[in-house]
Each structure stands twice: as structure tokens, then as C-alpha cells.
Design a protein around this motif. Sequence first.
Motif, PDB file in Angstrom:
ATOM      1  N   MET A 163       0.741  -1.132  -0.246  1.00  0.00           N
ATOM      2  CA  MET A 163       0.021   0.025   0.074  1.00  0.00           C
ATOM      3  C   MET A 163       0.731   1.135  -0.040  1.00  0.00           C
ATOM      4  SD  MET A 163      -3.370  -0.806   2.619  1.00  0.00           S
ATOM      5  CE  MET A 163      -2.316  -0.839   4.077  1.00  0.00           C
ATOM      6  N   SER A 164       0.210   2.418  -0.557  1.00  0.00           N
ATOM      7  CA  SER A 164       1.192   3.526  -0.520  1.00  0.00           C
ATOM      8  C   SER A 164       0.436   4.596  -0.233  1.00  0.00           C
ATOM      9  CB  SER A 164       1.495   3.739  -2.037  1.00  0.00           C
ATOM     10  OG  SER A 164       0.246   3.941  -3.011  1.00  0.00           O
ATOM     11  N   ASP A 165       0.765   5.900  -0.039  1.00  0.00           N
ATOM     12  CA  ASP A 165       0.001   7.000   0.233  1.00  0.00           C
ATOM     13  C   ASP A 165      -1.122   7.194  -0.680  1.00  0.00           C
ATOM     14  OD1 ASP A 165       2.211   7.328   1.996  1.00  0.00           O
ATOM     15  OD2 ASP A 165       2.877   8.969   1.474  1.00  0.00           O
ATOM     16  N   ARG A 166      -2.263   7.779  -0.120  1.00  0.00           N
ATOM     17  CA  ARG A 166      -3.493   7.993  -0.925  1.00  0.00           C
ATOM     18  C   ARG A 166      -3.823   9.372  -0.764  1.00  0.00           C
ATOM     19  NH1 ARG A 166      -2.149   4.370  -4.032  1.00  0.00           N
ATOM     20  NH2 ARG A 166      -3.496   2.521  -4.361  1.00  0.00           N
TER      21      ARG A 166
ATOM     22  N   MET B 265      -1.923  14.697   6.377  1.00  0.00           N
ATOM     23  CA  MET B 265      -2.174  15.126   5.065  1.00  0.00           C
ATOM     24  C   MET B 265      -1.203  16.399   4.806  1.00  0.00           C
ATOM     25  SD  MET B 265      -6.298  15.084   5.072  1.00  0.00           S
ATOM     26  CE  MET B 265      -6.474  16.177   3.528  1.00  0.00           C
ATOM     27  N   GLU B 266      -0.863  17.109   6.250  1.00  0.00           N
ATOM     28  CA  GLU B 266       0.156  18.188   6.064  1.00  0.00           C
ATOM     29  C   GLU B 266       1.536  17.903   5.628  1.00  0.00           C
ATOM     30  OE1 GLU B 266       1.834  21.920   6.367  1.00  0.00           O
ATOM     31  OE2 GLU B 266      -0.408  21.396   6.567  1.00  0.00           O
ATOM     32  N   ALA B 267       1.813  16.559   6.079  1.00  0.00           N
ATOM     33  CA  ALA B 267       3.162  16.170   5.914  1.00  0.00           C
ATOM     34  C   ALA B 267       3.471  15.330   4.784  1.00  0.00           C
ATOM     35  CB  ALA B 267       3.577  15.057   7.162  1.00  0.00           C
ATOM     36  N   ASN B 268       2.233  15.263   4.076  1.00  0.00           N
ATOM     37  CA  ASN B 268       2.374  14.106   2.810  1.00  0.00           C
ATOM     38  C   ASN B 268       1.428  14.674   1.667  1.00  0.00           C
ATOM     39  OD1 ASN B 268       3.595  11.507   3.872  1.00  0.00           O
ATOM     40  ND2 ASN B 268       2.034  12.045   5.588  1.00  0.00           N
TER      41      ASN B 268
ATOM     42  N   THR C 275      -9.483   6.247   3.757  1.00  0.00           N
ATOM     43  CA  THR C 275      -9.168   6.428   5.215  1.00  0.00           C
ATOM     44  C   THR C 275     -10.283   6.508   5.813  1.00  0.00           C
ATOM     45  OG1 THR C 275      -7.455   8.028   4.357  1.00  0.00           O
ATOM     46  CG2 THR C 275      -8.118   8.291   6.755  1.00  0.00           C
ATOM     47  N   VAL C 276     -10.755   5.938   7.038  1.00  0.00           N
ATOM     48  CA  VAL C 276     -11.849   5.841   7.803  1.00  0.00           C
ATOM     49  C   VAL C 276     -11.362   6.338   9.261  1.00  0.00           C
ATOM     50  CG1 VAL C 276     -11.502   3.419   8.514  1.00  0.00           C
ATOM     51  CG2 VAL C 276     -13.724   4.449   8.711  1.00  0.00           C
ATOM     52  N   VAL C 277     -12.550   7.307   9.855  1.00  0.00           N
ATOM     53  CA  VAL C 277     -12.443   7.818  10.968  1.00  0.00           C
ATOM     54  C   VAL C 277     -13.637   7.806  11.857  1.00  0.00           C
ATOM     55  CG1 VAL C 277     -12.169  10.096  12.443  1.00  0.00           C
ATOM     56  CG2 VAL C 277     -10.515   9.535  10.259  1.00  0.00           C
TER      57      VAL C 277
ATOM     58  N   ALA D 282      -1.985  13.707   1.279  1.00  0.00           N
ATOM     59  CA  ALA D 282      -2.286  12.326   1.240  1.00  0.00           C
ATOM     60  C   ALA D 282      -1.974  11.723   2.940  1.00  0.00           C
ATOM     61  CB  ALA D 282      -1.359  11.690   0.498  1.00  0.00           C
ATOM     62  N   THR D 283      -2.816  10.497   2.933  1.00  0.00           N
ATOM     63  CA  THR D 283      -2.460   9.801   4.288  1.00  0.00           C
ATOM     64  C   THR D 283      -1.575   8.665   4.119  1.00  0.00           C
ATOM     65  OG1 THR D 283      -4.409   8.450   3.893  1.00  0.00           O
ATOM     66  CG2 THR D 283      -4.778  10.417   5.282  1.00  0.00           C
TER      67      THR D 283
END
Length: 528
Positions: free
Chosen positions: A1-4, A160-163, A145-147, A166-167
Motif C-alpha cells: 500500500m502507498s500514500d493515498r 495530510m500536512e506532511a504528505n 481513510t476511515v475515522v 495524502a494519508t
Amino acid sequence: MSDRPIARALLSVSDKTGLLEFAQALHARGVALVSTGGTARALSEAGLPVEDVSTLTGFPEMMDGRVKTLHPKVHGGLLAIRDDAGHQRSMQEHGIAAIDLLVVNLYPFEATLARAAPFDEMIENIDVGGPAMIRGAAKNHADVTVVVEPSDYDPVLAAMEANAGATTAELRRRLAAKAFSRTAAYDAAIGTWLSREVGEDAPAFRALGGSLAQTLRYGENPHQSAAFYRTAEARPGVATAVQAQGKELSYNNINDTDAAYELVGEFDPRRTAACVIVKHANPCGAAEAPSLAEAYERALACDPVSAFGGIVAFNRKLDAAAAREIVKIFTEVIVAPDADDEAKAIIAGKKNLRLLLAGGLPDPRAPGLSIRTVAGGFLAQTRDSSVVDDLDLKVATKRAPTEQELSDLRFAFRVAKHVKSNAIVYARDGATVGIGAGQMSRVDSARIAAHKAREAAEAAGLSRSGTEGSVVASDAFFPFADGLDAAIEAGATAVIQPGGSMRDAEVIARADEAGLAMVFTGVRHFRH
């Protein structure tokens, strides 16, 4: 899996804590917002552009909101595998847009259960669409992504800020694990409630669920990891308590505090003040008296050595007089329904002493479950809700107990219910004077309790043991007369026990010979 990357989010929450700030941050990053019902209204009123789910699906919310998200345009957007060409063709063919972030917290079933709402209201607080969406998004966490709770808003925004919006795969997997656990705990609460409603004591499937209340430093021992979870049961006690002060509770603190508070709940505060002192999950002293301070002093007198570093429980609001007595020795935890300001100020002088205010007392007659794990499974039983005041006591001997003896017998049997088996409790004038717990032989428990009573009397400078002229309670029948002989030798004058042994006649004859009064309860209180 990768960043999305997150381009589109569906938000549908009952708990709107932090919702607007989170949605505003998503909007600022260019994320398109889709929402339902009250959540959509809250976002719209805050000036955020939001697409109502009914616009997305082409169907209005219907049946009082029971049907709104159960639609392919929702579940297709959550379940579609982004790198699967066949899934992508289906999305294009049917006009399904991807949903990259799902934010759902469920109808407040547990909170509704906690306030004992009527049956129809309970049913309407069972969420259907929410768990379905959560499970779909969690299954497809490679892409989605599920919260499920507001505490995860900040980690998602930080990712999201760091990527670049993306998560990470690691975050999505962690959130998916939480999501599945959340729906499992939710369904467990519903299943347990409905099974109880229909009188099903042994349902074909039994699910357990809880929410994390506290990660503990360690378990019973430092090499064991541990955590404390709250269930949907609204029983007053350590799980409902507010910690007014003191160090963080440990695993053993929580276990012992529960034992102490369950026992003190046996004493009706309208009738008398009561105090229980517990050490290693067993009471080492219990007493009732006109005041909490006197009840504490009498409970402490039973075994002052074991009480050092123990748990103290009260059945009434803690007052200053009792607080002054408690702080004279080292105590781990005090638990009570409440405490007055003066008592709190006195306790505050011992900064590490934990003060728990439970807000009420547990009802000893209330139904409930007791759970214990075994290898490959767990045991479930109903709570021991038998109360001695409700029992029809049968006099088995020639001599009936006096009124004072009968009062002490009920007191002693009430305590014995909460002592680990084999349990023997000597009591006099509404206070324990000797307790024998957890022995493999009942006669050993009787002798240990008498021995500890003699030690306490000697330490207090008394000329005779507290067991002289006392009554004795046994949690189960005497299989032989030897246990009774030990009680007779200790000076007991009356006995309360379940009865039912093949040798009852032998035991009764020995009691008659010694001039003891004996009553049978017909109810056993094994506690392992």
C-alpha cells in the motif's frame, strides 16, 4: 500500500465535537465535502460548501432517516479498488465517484442504554448505515481513510500536512483496525442488551465490547501489559467514577477498588453508614456504624496490618471526620459516592492518595454479567445478585439466634459473599472481627480468621479475642464438623451457612451440643 490523497470526504456524525474545525481544514485543502442530515446542516450553516448525500444518490432520506446511505453510489465510492481496472470501469459506467475519507460516529446506542431508555427508543438508536459504511471503508483501507471518533481528526490532518494532502498506509491500517473494533463493540452492546430483553441467558453467540478508558503502566505484575475498558453498563463504580485527585490508577487498584465498592454497595446508606477495607481483592475489614468515621475505625480494627496500603470504600458521602482518620495511615484509594469540600481538602494533603467519586452505589440486586477468560474461550455467568435480606433463613438447631445474633449473622453473610472461597467471616456488633479467605480447606479458613482476630486483639491491648461472643458466616456448607469445631473453639455463638451437606445432621448435632444457634440460607456464595 502507498500514500493515498484525499480529494473527497463523506462526513456523517452524531458527535459533532471538533467537526467544524476538521471540515474547515479539509475544505482549505480543497477536499470536497459530502454529508447527511444534521451534519450537512451544521456544515452548511458554518458557510462550508457541502453536497447532501440525497443529491449524490438521487434519493431523499426516507423512513425517518433509516434509509439514506444504503446506496451503490455511497458504497461503490468506498469499496472500489482504485488500481483495479474493472472497478474503475464500473465506477465510470454507473457514475460513481470515489470517497477517499469517511468520517462516521454511530448513533449513541451505548449512551441511550446507560440512561435506561424505553425499548422503542433503544431500537431507533441502533445505527445500520453507519456500521455498513465504516466496515466498507475499513475493508478498503488500502485506498480509503476511515475515522470513527473525533480524537483522530488531528492525526489525519497532520498526515495530510506532511504528505501533500495524502494519508499513509500505516495510518489507514491503524484506523481500519480501530473501525472494525468500534463496530464490533457497538454490536456487542446491542446483542447483550437485546438478549437480556428476551430473557436469553446463554445466547448462541456472546460478544464482548468496550471502549478504552485508560492504558495502564502494567498489569498485575510489571512484565504484563494491561488496559482498562469501559462497557455500556452504567453500574456505579470504578468505571463511572471521577478521580478527584491522586496518582494514576493501576491494574490492581482498579481490581481491588471494584471489589471494595461492590461489597460496600450491599449496605443501604439509608439505614447505616458502612465502610469496607480491601487488600488483594479480599475484604480485611468491614463495619457499619452511625457515622463513617466510626465505621472506618471499626473496619480498621479487624486487621490493621493488612489494611496498610489498602482500598477504603464508603456507602455515603465522605465527610471530614472520616477523612481525618484515613490519612493517618497509608492508603492507596478511597472510593465513595461523593465527598464534601472539607473532606477533599484533607485528602489533598496526601497528593498520591487516589480519591474516586462514583456518583452512586451499585445495586446488589441488579442483573448483570460476570466474565472470566479460560484457554480457548471464556465463562459467562449472571452476577451474584442474591441478598441475604431477601432470603428465608431456616433455624436448624434447637436454639434460635437472638435478635442481636441474627443481625450479626446477616451482616457476616453479606460480607462472606465478597470473600474468596473458602470464606469464613467472624462478626460482632456489626463489624468483622476475623476473616479467612481463599483457603483450600474450610477448616483452615476458620482457623486463620480466628488467628488473625487474636493477633488484632493483642495488638490493640485487649484481653480477649474479638471472636469470643461473635457469630460466624460460611459461604458454603460445612462438609464436616471440624470447621464448626474451629468456630466453637474461637468462641462463636451462632452460625449462618447455606446448608445442603450430606453431613448436615452431624454438623447440626455438634452445634446443638455446643449450644450454638445455626441458620441455613439455602444459597451458596462461592467466589473464585
